[in-house]
Scaffold this active site. Structure first.
Site, PDB file in Angstrom:
ATOM      1  N   ASN A   1       0.811  -1.215   0.000  1.00 14.29           N
ATOM      2  CA  ASN A   1       0.000   0.000   0.000  1.00 14.29           C
ATOM      3  C   ASN A   1       0.843   1.262   0.000  1.00 14.29           C
ATOM      4  OD1 ASN A   1      -3.088  -0.630   0.506  1.00 14.29           O
ATOM      5  ND2 ASN A   1      -1.937  -2.142   1.672  1.00 14.29           N
ATOM      6  N   ASP A   2       1.433   1.559   1.144  1.00 15.88           N
ATOM      7  CA  ASP A   2       2.119   2.838   1.328  1.00 15.88           C
ATOM      8  C   ASP A   2       3.330   2.998   0.418  1.00 15.88           C
ATOM      9  OD1 ASP A   2       0.280   3.260   3.451  1.00 15.88           O
ATOM     10  OD2 ASP A   2       1.548   2.043   4.752  1.00 15.88           O
ATOM     11  N   VAL A   3       4.022   1.913   0.117  1.00 18.03           N
ATOM     12  CA  VAL A   3       5.244   2.015  -0.688  1.00 18.03           C
ATOM     13  C   VAL A   3       4.948   2.203  -2.167  1.00 18.03           C
ATOM     14  CG1 VAL A   3       6.580   0.672   0.959  1.00 18.03           C
ATOM     15  CG2 VAL A   3       5.449  -0.503  -0.936  1.00 18.03           C
TER      16      VAL A   3
END
Length: 474
Positions: free
Chosen positions: A400-402
């Protein structure tokens, strides 16, 4: 005998360094661990020879047996998804051990006053013991909090008292240092009251808790690495106090390597270590809807395993981006099977690894190596980002965040400026997720609503297996 002890220690140190160098690649990591473990066995034997007191041998061996009985079963049974928790817990045990060693040295030397009747510089030994007590206790309790956050016993999002958080941490740190100074000054005379040493352990322990609680789940990989470095430094200090060369060298190796890794990971997030310790982001709960954005009228496009297989079958290059969702689903072997089918068709498959993907440093590398993915196929972020624009299909599995493009485009995003994988530059992106929930940072990912993105909902392992079967049928 003294020459023999030093010779064995030198052999052990060489094995430590050789073992550490083996950890640079998954292929040699197992061998590196074995070499380092053998080095520790050599250092253990050297220490027994150095002590010579057979009554102490019995206590040491008894402790070793207890450690083996308690440590091996969880290490063998733990699932790959829980390895970060295990690392945090074992690291914490190391810090707690150092704090207890410092306390034991304080008691054994009658408040450090006994050191003054021996030859040699006394003040450095006292300072080293006090440093080990503070950092060891801080590392133990901080690691326990990190474990509880990763295990979801505690919420993953930051827990703080707002603006009072940093003044509170400062007061706790100053209090621990003042107590240490009182103990140090007392060691030159009649000795300070034992309550002051207990105060050191308590204040440093509370500081460890208050330092890690405000740090969000998205920063946990950095926190684990930082706490590991602190444990190493405290072990080196305890070794100095005990005049144990093995502890000094091993502790410095762990402290130095942990510090370097922490710095590298912080740079990978475009953040300073101080900003992370001051209170990170992460752990908020995202939306759970299947195909709608909490931001408004954006709609994610769902796809099927059959459609995903068709896209993959006509690709020239495919990049797989693994994340924590891959670990949860234990999908690494299914991914490897899919890659074999693609490669049999002449399609090149690469793996994009973000430095902070997962819950601990190197988490994704370990998972993929377990499935016998070639190390050369695992590409670090800086090496792979230029490849996305030439990639036909990128498969994002639980990351998600990466992969969040807001880090590049939205100045108001908490992760703005953090280097991410440029998956949006691919011709097509297929995201495998159970739902539309956000990542550990609790931030919505615009990638899911991109024009070239489709979502394949479901368990990652089952979804990848279905895609593989569809590929075989084409």
């Amino acid at each position: 005998m003294e020459i023999l002890v030093y010779a064995l220690y030198i052999i052990a140190f060489a094995m430590f360094i050789l073992g550490l160098s083996g950890l640079t690649a998954p292929k040699s990591a197992v061998r590196g661990n074995k070499i380092a473990a053998a080095g520790m066995a050599v250092a253990f034997v050297a220490t027994l020879i150095h002590i010579r007191d057979t009554s102490s041998w019995l206590l040491i061996i008894a402790a070793l047996v207890v450690g083996v009985i308690v440590g091996i079963p969880p290490a063998r049974r733990v699932k790959m998804t829980a390895v970060p928790q295990l690392v945090a817990l074992f690291n914490g045990v190391g810090g707690g051990t150092v704090a207890l060693i410092a306390w034991g040295e304080y008691i054994d030397s009658d408040g450090f006053t006994g050191l003054h009747v021996t030859s040699g510089p006394v003040l450095p030994l006292v300072i080293a013991s006090l440093f080990a007590a503070i950092i060891g206790s801080l590392s133990f309790w901080g690691s326990i909090v990190a474990f509880m956050k990763l295990q979801q016993i505690l919420p993953g999002h930051p827990l703080s008292v707002g603006r009072l958080q940093q003044p509170l941490n400062a007061i706790l740190f100053i209090g621990a240092v003042v107590a240490a100074v009182i103990v140090g000054i007392g060691s030159a005379s009649a000795g300070a009251s034992p309550i002051w040493f207990v105060a050191i352990l308590i204040l440093a322990g509370i500081l460890g808790v208050t330092m890690v609680l405000p740090i969000g789940g998205a920063d946990m990989p950095v926190v684990i690495s930082l706490l590991n470095a602190l444990t190493g430094l405290s072990a080196a200090a305890a070794g100095l106090a005990l005049n144990n060369i093995a502890m000094i060298v091993a502790g410095m190796i762990v402290g130095a390597s942990g510090t370097i890794l922490t710095n590298l990971m912080a740079k990978a997030m475009n953040r300073s270590i101080l900003s992370i310790v001051a209170g990170g982001f992460g752990g908020g709960s995202g939306g759970s809807g299947a195909a709608t954005s909490s931001a408004g009228d954006q709609v994610a496009k769902s796809t099927s395993a059959a459609d995903a297989a068709i896209k993959l079958a006509y690709a020239n290059q495919v990049i797989v981006v693994p994340g924590y969702g891959l670990a949860v689903a234990q999908a690494q072997h299914a991914v490897k099977d899919m890659a074999k089918v693609l490669e049999a068709r002449g399609i090149e498959v690469k793996y994009a690894i973000h430095p902070v993907a997962g819950r601990m440093p190197g988490h994704m590398n370990v998972l993929l190596a377990e499935a016998d993915v070639e190390y050369d196929a695992m590409k670090e972020m800086d090496d792979i980002n230029g490849e996305f624009s030439r990639t036909d299909v990128t498969i994002v599995i639980g990351a998600n965040d990466v992969t969040n493009p807001a880090a590049r485009t939205d100045p108001n995003s908490p992760i703005f400026g953090m280097p991410v994988l440029n998956v949006t530059e691919s011709r097509s992106v297929i995201v495998l997720k159970r739902s539309m929930s956000s990542g550990f940072a609790g931030i919505e990912n615009p990638l899911f609503f991109g024009a070239n993105t489709t979502m394949l909902f479901g368990d990652a392992k089952k979804s990848v297996a279905q895609v593989t079967e569809e590929l075989k049928a084409l």
